[in-house]
Design a protein around this motif. Structure first.
Motif: not given
Length: 902
Positions: A453-476
């Motif tokens: 299943q795919t949530m509505i607007k799954a491909d429209k998440r903003d930067t705040t969402f990704w900062i919160k839900h990333r399990a680690d920090t992206l390398a530079t």
């Protein structure tokens, strides 16, 4: 073609494209060849960049180059640490010690001699040395310089007494009386209770990230003047095989899932909450790339499974039920940690060329024998093409009840045409698992939902969402990839290179509302037409999102006849007819040639090898087909095709239609009107979407087909009423170290009285190319039947036997066995020897092979083949066992196929 670009500088690009067209024909739309095609296209991209850069003003180049040099200087500082780690008491070297720069993502581990090299871009002043059972040590170093260190670690744990480690000269390895094997057997015996699925209900969150980059690009290309403006794409912070590399990112994807599992009745549900990706290799289907990379880098690495599917192959797990028969195990150390008693083991393949891992396991000794951590690598002698290195790291976290659940999976692999040099492709798939909940069931209705299943607007998440839900920090470098790729996509030279690559791989030249193609069909040769020239095209969503046209026109220099096809589509879901899922009406009118028995539709694809024939038959049909279809595909990969078809066929070449009356009356046209209903079901199917066809990514699930053809008598000169039912089921059986077997069961039954062109014509193959779906020693139109049952079997051993033969094993050849049997018959009502008003069978002569009904014995052929010759070529020797008295029959034949694969 160069006129498309309006200047002579495009000619090298066009020449490069044309020189690759033959490769395009041979390697057409195969998923396991993505990396191969990608590496082959790297020079084309470089040429396109050159063409565009020559058109820019020198001042602009200078400005951009200066800016890039300034930015590049910021990352030019390199900090290097080398040395050795030893035990502070015994002085023995310590392998697998974790070494990393503090407050960074850069790290490595010591080798078997305790030696290490850690190199990373940036200024770092502190480095940490750590390992279970030893006190961690932090050392201060000089940033931006080379530092030499000798590290002595002190033990912080006590050695267990349950296991004795004997030193001295190693004798012959044996399973019997081996404490390492006895321990592994305990792990095997406790696998089921340690699996996550042992719980009645399970929930957990999942974050995954996949990245793909080019590395070791030609230094001349990087230093060249025209590449200056593309240097912003380069990432100098990436570490590949413990060495700093300058890379060119081409793809990155991030996803966040929620997973739910019910044990009884079994049900798995995965909900996609968010996704974010960018892809500059758009000449390959983006969705397909994501699916394929997940398969390539281990979609679900379960150490407790008997087999681990990765790099398109099944590897035997080191804790599989029969692992001690294929692996050697050694105890490295026994430990006492805050998690309890642990023991570390190493393992290595008994035969280096087999599809087996080597690495280490850390196992608990609390009676549960759970895996606490795992390292999986491969040796250099393994029989896998193009792969230079593979590293898998699995980390587990303790859970109440003595269980350890997977917390992180990290897979790194790099590929190249050459083993140790040249441009390579590096990919990494990192997955984090968290928030486990055991035996907390949801409402029963929830488990009735779809598996994916795919949530509505799954491909429209903003930067705040990704900062919160990333399990680690992206390398530079990773954090900058999105911006870099977006900037690249706006550049004209990239658009030109992407157009060339899409044309090369997709076989269509995209001109916006219209695409020209298929390019590989532009020329072919056969005995009837002589040289055939063809041009075609189709519309795209830029023309209209609901209405599509597809057509071609061809001409043969020998028969001097024009062939053509015109198709119109009305898409109900506004998706092009060549994309999944289909939901369209189609009206088509076609006039073309075919070979009897190829299939029930006219196939105009002309692969180059198919133009070379080994048989003497010269049977052809001119077919005029008017057809109306409705095609519908569902999310579960069930589909149907309902069609009305009017087929006017005329014999050609040496084929003649004659009634079996006294005068053997010549029949010029055979007209049939049919209603066709086809069904297809491919559960859990995953595909790579090409420009014309889809390639199924092989899996353990079957594919089932059913076609019902109903002839309607008395409509538009149709004199025959019949019902023909055709069914097939195909499945791949994975056999771990013995490779895999592809098995197809097929059958048909025809009701009614019809002449031989409407009977089931067994698919034959007279070309020099091997055809897995046809009978490779049968001649065209040799056998007809009104009922049959058959089996096709192909076994690929993946080099299991050849890997063990001295000298031969270094060639990395692979073995194939094939077997095909077809048992059928022809009732008297459809046999012209017994019933009037039928067509005479073509007779066997010196120039034709004739047509026959099956006797009391099945048709049987078998073959043995050697593949992976020069990594691309397969040669099969085919033997036919019966019906050898037919004119022109030889029992043996040789077939070729080009199949670059991992």
């Amino acid at each position: 073609m160069s006129t498309l670009f309006g200047n002579a500088t495009a000619k090298p690009i066009v020449d490069a494209l044309e020189s690759h067209l033959l490769l395009r024909c041979l390697f057409k739309n195969k998923p396991s060849r993505l990396i191969y095609c990608f590496l082959m296209l790297a020079p084309v991209w470089g040429l396109a960049q050159q063409a565009d850069s020559l058109k820019k003003a020198n001042e602009q180049l200078k400005h951009i180059g200066d800016t890039d040099r300034i930015n590049h200087a910021k990352t030019r500082i390199i900090t290097r640490v080398t040395g050795q780690v030893t035990d502070a008491i015994s002085g023995q070297p310590l392998p697998a010690i974790s070494i990393r720069y503090m407050s960074s993502g850069y790290g490595t581990s010591s080798d078997k001699q305790g030696k290490f090299v850690l190199v990373a871009p940036g200024s770092y002043t502190r480095v940490l040395f750590s390992y279970i059972g030893y006190q961690s040590v932090t050392k201060t170093i000089k940033a931006g310089q080379t530092n030499g260190l000798l590290i002595r670690l002190h033990s912080s744990q006590t050695e267990l007494k349950e296991v004795s480690i004997l030193s001295g000269k190693r004798g012959r390895y044996r399973n019997k009386g081996n404490p390492a094997v006895e321990l592994i057997q305990q792990v095997i015996d406790h696998k089921e209770q340690n699996r996550m699925e042992h719980s009645d209900f399970l929930q957990y969150d999942q974050y995954e990230r996949i990245g793909l980059s080019l590395f070791d690009l030609p230094s001349k290309l990087i230093r060249s003047r025209f590449f200056n403006k593309y240097k912003f794409m380069l990432d100098t912070t990436q570490i590949i095989n413990e060495q700093p590399k300058t890379t060119l990112p081409v793809y990155i994807s991030e996803k966040v899932f929620q997973n739910y599992y019910r044990k009884d009745p079994p049900k798995s549900i995965q909900i996609l909450n968010a996704e974010k990706q960018i892809n500059i290799i758009k000449f390959i289907d983006t969705v397909g790339v994501d699916i394929y990379l997940n398969r390539l880098y281990g979609n679900n690495i379960d150490i407790y499974s008997n087999n681990i599917f990765i790099i398109t192959n099944q590897f035997l797990s080191p804790i599989a039920d029969h692992a001690p028969e294929f692996y050697k195990f050694f105890i490295l150390d026994t430990l006492q940690s805050d998690r309890g008693k642990l023991v570390e083991l190493s393992f290595t393949p008994r035969y280096k060329g087999d599809l087996l891992f080597e690495g280490k396991l850390t196992v608990t000794l609390d009676g549960n024998y759970a895996v606490e951590s795992c390292e999986l690598d491969i040796n250099k002698q393994i029989n896998i093409n193009f792969m230079r290195n593979l590293q898998i790291r699995l980390d587990f976290e303790p859970f109440p009840g003595g269980r350890y659940y997977l917390s992180k999976s990290d897979v790194k692999a790099d590929f190249g045409i050459l083993r140790n040099k040249g441009t390579g492709v590096f990919g990494e798939r990192t997955v984090f698992y968290s928030n486990y909940k055991l035996n907390e069931p949801l409402e029963a209705n929830f488990y009735r939902g779809k598996g994916n299943q795919t949530m509505i607007k799954a491909d429209k998440r903003d930067t705040t969402f990704w900062i919160k839900h990333r399990a680690d920090t992206l390398a530079t470098g990773q954090a900058q990839t999105y911006a870099r790729l977006n900037r690249l996509q706006s550049m004209r030279s990239y658009k030109v290179a992407s157009w060339l690559a899409t044309t090369f791989v997709g076989n269509y030249a995209n001109l916006g509302p219209v695409q020209l193609g298929q390019l590989t069909d532009a020329f072919s040769f056969d005995n009837l037409e002589g040289s055939r020239f063809q041009i075609g095209g189709r519309t795209t969503p830029q023309f209209d999102k609901s209405f599509y046209l597809d057509s071609y026109i061809g001409y043969g220099t020998k028969d001097k006849q024009l062939k053509y096809n015109v198709s119109a589509y009305l898409s109900l879901n506004k998706i092009p007819f060549y994309r999944y899922p289909n939901d369209y009406f189609k009206v088509s009118y076609q006039y073309d040639i075919s070979i009897p028995g190829q299939n029930f539709s006219i196939n105009t694809s002309q692969p180059p090898l198919s133009s070379f024939q080994s048989g003497a038959s010269d049977y052809f049909i001119y077919s005029k087909i008017i057809k109306v279809d409705y095609v519908k595909e569902f999310d579960n990969h069930f589909s149907f095709d309902l069609a009305l078809k009017s087929w006017n066929q005329q014999a050609a070449g040496n084929l003649v239609y004659r009634l079996n009356d006294m005068n053997h009356t010549l029949i010029n046209n055979l007209v049939t009107n049919e209603v066709n209903l086809g069904f297809r079901y491919a559960p859990h199917e995953q595909v790579i979407q090409g420009t014309t066809d889809r390639t199924t990514i092989h899996s353990k699930y079957p594919i089932m087909n059913l076609l019902i053809r109903q002839g309607i008598k008395g409509v538009a000169n149709n004199s025959y009423s019949f019902t023909n039912i055709n069914a097939s089921i195909e499945k791949r059986f994975y056999m771990s170290q013995l490779g895999y077997a592809d098995v197809t069961l097929l059958g048909s039954f025809l009701i009614g009285k019809v002449p031989f062109p409407l009977l089931n014509i067994s698919p034959a193959n007279e070309s020099i190319a091997y055809d897995p779906d046809a009978y490779n020693k049968m001649y065209y139109l040799e056998f007809v039947s009104d009922h049959y049952a058959g089996i096709n079997f192909t076994q690929s051993f993946n080099g299991f036997f050849l890997n063990k033969i001295p000298l031969v094993k270094h060639l990395k050849w692979r073995e194939y066995l094939s077997f095909k049997a077809l048992y059928g018959g022809l009732r008297n009502e459809n046999n012209p020897m017994y019933t009037k008003d039928l067509y005479d069978f073509p007779a066997g002569t010196t120039s034709t092979n004739g047509t026959y009904a099956f006797g009391n014995t099945p048709y049987i052929e078998a073959g043995a083949g050697i593949g992976n010759i020069f990594k691309i070529l397969r040669i099969d020797i085919i033997k036919r066992f019966n019906y050898l008295d037919h004119p022109g029959i030889t029992p043996y034949g040789v077939k070729f196929s080009f199949s670059p694969d991992f």
